[in-house]
Motif scaffolding. Structure first.
Motif, PDB file in Angstrom:
ATOM      1  N   UNK A  78      -5.170  13.627  22.870  1.00  0.00           N
ATOM      2  CA  UNK A  78      -4.072  13.346  23.786  1.00  0.00           C
ATOM      3  C   UNK A  78      -4.395  12.070  24.551  1.00  0.00           C
ATOM      4  N   UNK A  79      -3.403  11.252  24.850  1.00  0.00           N
ATOM      5  CA  UNK A  79      -3.675  10.010  25.585  1.00  0.00           C
ATOM      6  C   UNK A  79      -4.386  10.282  26.902  1.00  0.00           C
ATOM      7  N   UNK A  80      -5.198   9.325  27.331  1.00  0.00           N
ATOM      8  CA  UNK A  80      -5.889   9.464  28.610  1.00  0.00           C
ATOM      9  C   UNK A  80      -4.873   9.690  29.724  1.00  0.00           C
ATOM     10  N   UNK A  81      -5.166  10.590  30.664  1.00  0.00           N
ATOM     11  CA  UNK A  81      -4.204  10.873  31.737  1.00  0.00           C
ATOM     12  C   UNK A  81      -3.889   9.621  32.548  1.00  0.00           C
ATOM     13  N   UNK A  82      -2.608   9.352  32.722  1.00  0.00           N
ATOM     14  CA  UNK A  82      -2.191   8.170  33.473  1.00  0.00           C
ATOM     15  C   UNK A  82      -2.585   8.304  34.940  1.00  0.00           C
ATOM     16  N   UNK A  83      -3.168   7.244  35.483  1.00  0.00           N
ATOM     17  CA  UNK A  83      -3.473   7.215  36.908  1.00  0.00           C
ATOM     18  C   UNK A  83      -4.772   7.881  37.301  1.00  0.00           C
ATOM     19  N   UNK A  84      -5.468   8.516  36.364  1.00  0.00           N
ATOM     20  CA  UNK A  84      -6.699   9.207  36.732  1.00  0.00           C
ATOM     21  C   UNK A  84      -7.809   8.199  36.985  1.00  0.00           C
ATOM     22  N   UNK A  85      -8.404   8.274  38.179  1.00  0.00           N
ATOM     23  CA  UNK A  85      -9.484   7.361  38.540  1.00  0.00           C
ATOM     24  C   UNK A  85     -10.771   8.105  38.875  1.00  0.00           C
ATOM     25  N   UNK A  86     -10.801   9.399  38.660  1.00  0.00           N
ATOM     26  CA  UNK A  86     -12.001  10.170  38.909  1.00  0.00           C
ATOM     27  C   UNK A  86     -11.878  11.532  38.271  1.00  0.00           C
ATOM     28  N   UNK A  87     -13.018  12.165  38.028  1.00  0.00           N
ATOM     29  CA  UNK A  87     -13.001  13.501  37.449  1.00  0.00           C
ATOM     30  C   UNK A  87     -13.224  13.489  35.954  1.00  0.00           C
ATOM     31  N   UNK A  88     -13.125  14.666  35.374  1.00  0.00           N
ATOM     32  CA  UNK A  88     -13.309  14.838  33.938  1.00  0.00           C
ATOM     33  C   UNK A  88     -12.309  15.875  33.447  1.00  0.00           C
ATOM     34  N   UNK A  89     -12.013  15.833  32.166  1.00  0.00           N
ATOM     35  CA  UNK A  89     -11.108  16.823  31.602  1.00  0.00           C
ATOM     36  C   UNK A  89     -11.769  18.202  31.633  1.00  0.00           C
ATOM     37  N   UNK A  90     -11.038  19.186  32.138  1.00  0.00           N
ATOM     38  CA  UNK A  90     -11.551  20.557  32.150  1.00  0.00           C
ATOM     39  C   UNK A  90     -11.415  21.184  30.769  1.00  0.00           C
ATOM     40  N   UNK A  91     -10.266  20.983  30.146  1.00  0.00           N
ATOM     41  CA  UNK A  91     -10.063  21.443  28.767  1.00  0.00           C
ATOM     42  C   UNK A  91      -9.646  20.239  27.936  1.00  0.00           C
ATOM     43  N   UNK A  92      -9.965  20.315  26.646  1.00  0.00           N
ATOM     44  CA  UNK A  92      -9.902  19.146  25.771  1.00  0.00           C
ATOM     45  C   UNK A  92      -8.991  19.454  24.585  1.00  0.00           C
ATOM     46  N   UNK A  93      -8.021  18.565  24.331  1.00  0.00           N
ATOM     47  CA  UNK A  93      -7.017  18.849  23.307  1.00  0.00           C
ATOM     48  C   UNK A  93      -6.824  17.670  22.363  1.00  0.00           C
ATOM     49  N   UNK A  94      -6.618  18.044  21.101  1.00  0.00           N
ATOM     50  CA  UNK A  94      -6.402  17.086  20.031  1.00  0.00           C
ATOM     51  C   UNK A  94      -5.167  17.525  19.240  1.00  0.00           C
ATOM     52  N   UNK A  95      -4.389  16.546  18.811  1.00  0.00           N
ATOM     53  CA  UNK A  95      -3.189  16.864  18.050  1.00  0.00           C
ATOM     54  C   UNK A  95      -3.453  16.636  16.565  1.00  0.00           C
ATOM     55  N   UNK A  96      -2.933  17.555  15.762  1.00  0.00           N
ATOM     56  CA  UNK A  96      -3.104  17.456  14.316  1.00  0.00           C
ATOM     57  C   UNK A  96      -1.751  17.356  13.640  1.00  0.00           C
ATOM     58  N   UNK A  97      -1.746  16.683  12.535  1.00  0.00           N
ATOM     59  CA  UNK A  97      -0.525  16.563  11.732  1.00  0.00           C
ATOM     60  C   UNK A  97      -0.283  17.895  11.038  1.00  0.00           C
ATOM     61  N   UNK A  98       0.815  18.569  11.427  1.00  0.00           N
ATOM     62  CA  UNK A  98       1.074  19.912  10.900  1.00  0.00           C
ATOM     63  C   UNK A  98       1.217  19.911   9.383  1.00  0.00           C
ATOM     64  N   UNK A  99       1.735  18.826   8.820  1.00  0.00           N
ATOM     65  CA  UNK A  99       1.939  18.794   7.371  1.00  0.00           C
ATOM     66  C   UNK A  99       0.618  18.614   6.627  1.00  0.00           C
ATOM     67  N   UNK A 100      -0.213  17.703   7.132  1.00  0.00           N
ATOM     68  CA  UNK A 100      -1.456  17.393   6.423  1.00  0.00           C
ATOM     69  C   UNK A 100      -2.571  18.382   6.770  1.00  0.00           C
ATOM     70  N   UNK A 101      -2.615  18.811   8.023  1.00  0.00           N
ATOM     71  CA  UNK A 101      -3.692  19.699   8.471  1.00  0.00           C
ATOM     72  C   UNK A 101      -3.134  20.660   9.520  1.00  0.00           C
ATOM     73  N   UNK A 102      -2.541  21.765   9.095  1.00  0.00           N
ATOM     74  CA  UNK A 102      -1.971  22.718  10.049  1.00  0.00           C
ATOM     75  C   UNK A 102      -3.003  23.189  11.070  1.00  0.00           C
ATOM     76  N   UNK A 103      -2.525  23.506  12.254  1.00  0.00           N
ATOM     77  CA  UNK A 103      -3.420  23.886  13.353  1.00  0.00           C
ATOM     78  C   UNK A 103      -4.339  25.031  12.952  1.00  0.00           C
ATOM     79  N   UNK A 104      -3.788  26.070  12.352  1.00  0.00           N
ATOM     80  CA  UNK A 104      -4.588  27.246  12.019  1.00  0.00           C
ATOM     81  C   UNK A 104      -5.733  26.886  11.074  1.00  0.00           C
ATOM     82  N   UNK A 105      -5.455  25.998  10.132  1.00  0.00           N
ATOM     83  CA  UNK A 105      -6.486  25.602   9.163  1.00  0.00           C
ATOM     84  C   UNK A 105      -7.580  24.767   9.840  1.00  0.00           C
ATOM     85  N   UNK A 106      -7.157  23.881  10.738  1.00  0.00           N
ATOM     86  CA  UNK A 106      -8.133  23.057  11.457  1.00  0.00           C
ATOM     87  C   UNK A 106      -9.026  23.931  12.330  1.00  0.00           C
ATOM     88  N   UNK A 107      -8.431  24.887  13.032  1.00  0.00           N
ATOM     89  CA  UNK A 107      -9.203  25.778  13.894  1.00  0.00           C
ATOM     90  C   UNK A 107     -10.208  26.575  13.076  1.00  0.00           C
TER      91      UNK A 107
END
Length: 423
Positions: A298-327
């Motif tokens: 996911x794109x870096x959060x706009x305006x964030x100047x401090x801190x860290x991501x608590x949870x981390x997310x990535x987007x997958x192409x459903x056609x080429x690599x469905x979420x369930x298969x990637x997981x």
């Protein structure tokens, strides 16, 4: 057992060869908890308590500079105290993002408030203010925002929205420890800001929470409504509230001294924790881009100047690599992966129009197709657990994610070749 024989139990390990699973605490915190156990003072019912007082002072300085704070037994308890202390009229509407933790909305039900779910901005993950505006009614009195996953909401726009419509602003900062937007700490977002300090948060006492506000009257009401008699009476000036504090209002949200010790330990080293986590995530992100190009962050959060991501997310192409298969591929390689929690509008309390009335609750039902931004945000997302990314790798040690991601890529390639047979 003498205190000198206490040992710090190692935290459970994450990925083989990687860091320990968060949370863990320093040896000094273990020793301080041992001393508390030996003292037998677990109640903290008096006017003051050194561990709780110290923790509140640290929280006020680090999480919400210049604000009055109140330590609670949980983030949910702090939210309940916040909604009560704002004196919102029962039966009023509160706008809240459908893309949030359930307690953000359910904590208001005890005050007779109605959570009105709003769509998410598909790009930022924050509340969609245009959609919120469309859901305003004469009974709307407040807006609750959540810095979900450690992605800050645009504070200027949110404040302008609330000011224009005369709404109280509640900020759920439970994913936002150390987070800043354009240099401003997330704890300064709302009329009342609330942090969860439990479970696997970046500042955790196992189970604790924090309420922060610049309004002394709100702070005093929160104390009188939720804290032990002696503690409230030592801080509350309003005579009517002091009379209420003498009996309380049926709630006991005080934290334990043990939780206060653990929270204070994390607060003292929060900058180091955030720096270590950010560095580890950047390193693993580079490996992901190389080993699994089917995933894009996911794109870096706009305006964030401090801190860290608590949870981390990535987007997958459903056609080429469905979420369930990637997981499945990631898990087979030993990586703690899954998908984000379901949005609030899909949960029974909001989806079933007959459920809330049967429980005596007034919850506006949510039309399932009226949250397209939330649907676009969550579509194709893979959530990677970051709990083993809170400590730097020892010098000279190969990154275990390098091998694990190569293994996951092989699993994913094999699953593609088997797909025709699976069908």
């Amino acid at each position: 057992m003498a205190l000198t024989t206490l040992t710090t139990a190692p935290a459970p390990q994450g990925l083989r060869g990687g860091g320990p699973l968060w949370p863990w605490w320093s040896r000094e915190a273990h020793l301080a908890v041992g001393r508390l156990l030996q003292s037998g003072d677990m109640a903290a019912a008096g006017a003051g308590h050194p561990q709780i007082d110290t923790c509140e002072e640290l929280a006020a300085r680090i999480l919400a500079p210049g604000r009055r704070v109140m330590l609670c037994d949980s983030g949910t308890g702090a939210l309940e105290a916040a909604y009560a202390a704002l004196r919102l009229e029962p039966g009023s509407d509160v706008l809240v993002a459908s893309h949030s933790f359930r307690a953000t909305a359910t904590a208001m039900l005890g005050q007779g408030l109605r959570p009105v779910l709003c769509d998410a901005d598909a790009a930022s993950g924050g509340i969609d203010l245009d959609d919120a505006a469309a859901r305003l009614t004469p009974r709307t009195v407040a807006l609750t925002v959540t810095h979900t996953w450690g992605r800050p909401v645009p504070l200027d726009a949110v404040r302008h929205f609330c000011g224009r419509h005369g709404l109280a602003l509640v900020a759920d900062c439970s994913h936002a420890h150390g987070l800043a937007w354009r240099g401003r700490p997330a704890g300064l977002t709302g009329d009342v800001s609330v942090f969860s300090l439990g479970t696997w948060k970046m500042v955790s006492g196992g189970k604790a929470g924090l309420l922060a506000t610049a309004d002394r009257a709100v702070w005093e009401r929160a104390l009188a409504l939720s804290q032990p008699k002696h503690r409230a009476l030592a801080r509350v000036r309003d005579e009517r509230l002091r009379a209420l504090a003498a009996t309380g209002a049926g709630h006991n949200r005080r934290p334990t001294p043990v939780a206060a010790v653990l929270v204070a330990d994390h607060l003292r080293r929060l900058p180091q924790t955030l720096a270590a986590k950010t560095a580890r995530q950047q390193a693993v992100e580079a490996l992901l881009a190389s080993r699994l190009p089917a995933l894009t962050p996911l794109p870096a959060p706009a305006g964030r100047t401090g801190g860290a991501l608590y949870k981390w997310h990535w987007r997958t192409d459903a056609a080429d690599a469905p979420v369930e298969r990637v997981v499945r591929a990631l898990r087979a390689a030993g990586i703690r992966a899954g998908t984000p929690a379901r949005p609030l509008h899909e949960l029974p309390l909001f989806a079933d129009p007959h459920l809330a009335p049967a429980l005596g609750l007034d919850v506006p039902p949510a039309a399932p197709d009226s949250f397209p931004g939330t649907a676009r945000l969550l579509a194709g997302l893979v959530e990677i657990d970051t709990r083993d990314m809170y400590a730097p790798l020892p010098a000279g040690v190969p990154d275990p994610y390098d091998r694990a991601l190569s293994t996951a890529a092989a699993h994913l390639a094999n699953s593609r070749t088997r797909e025709p047979e699976d069908r």
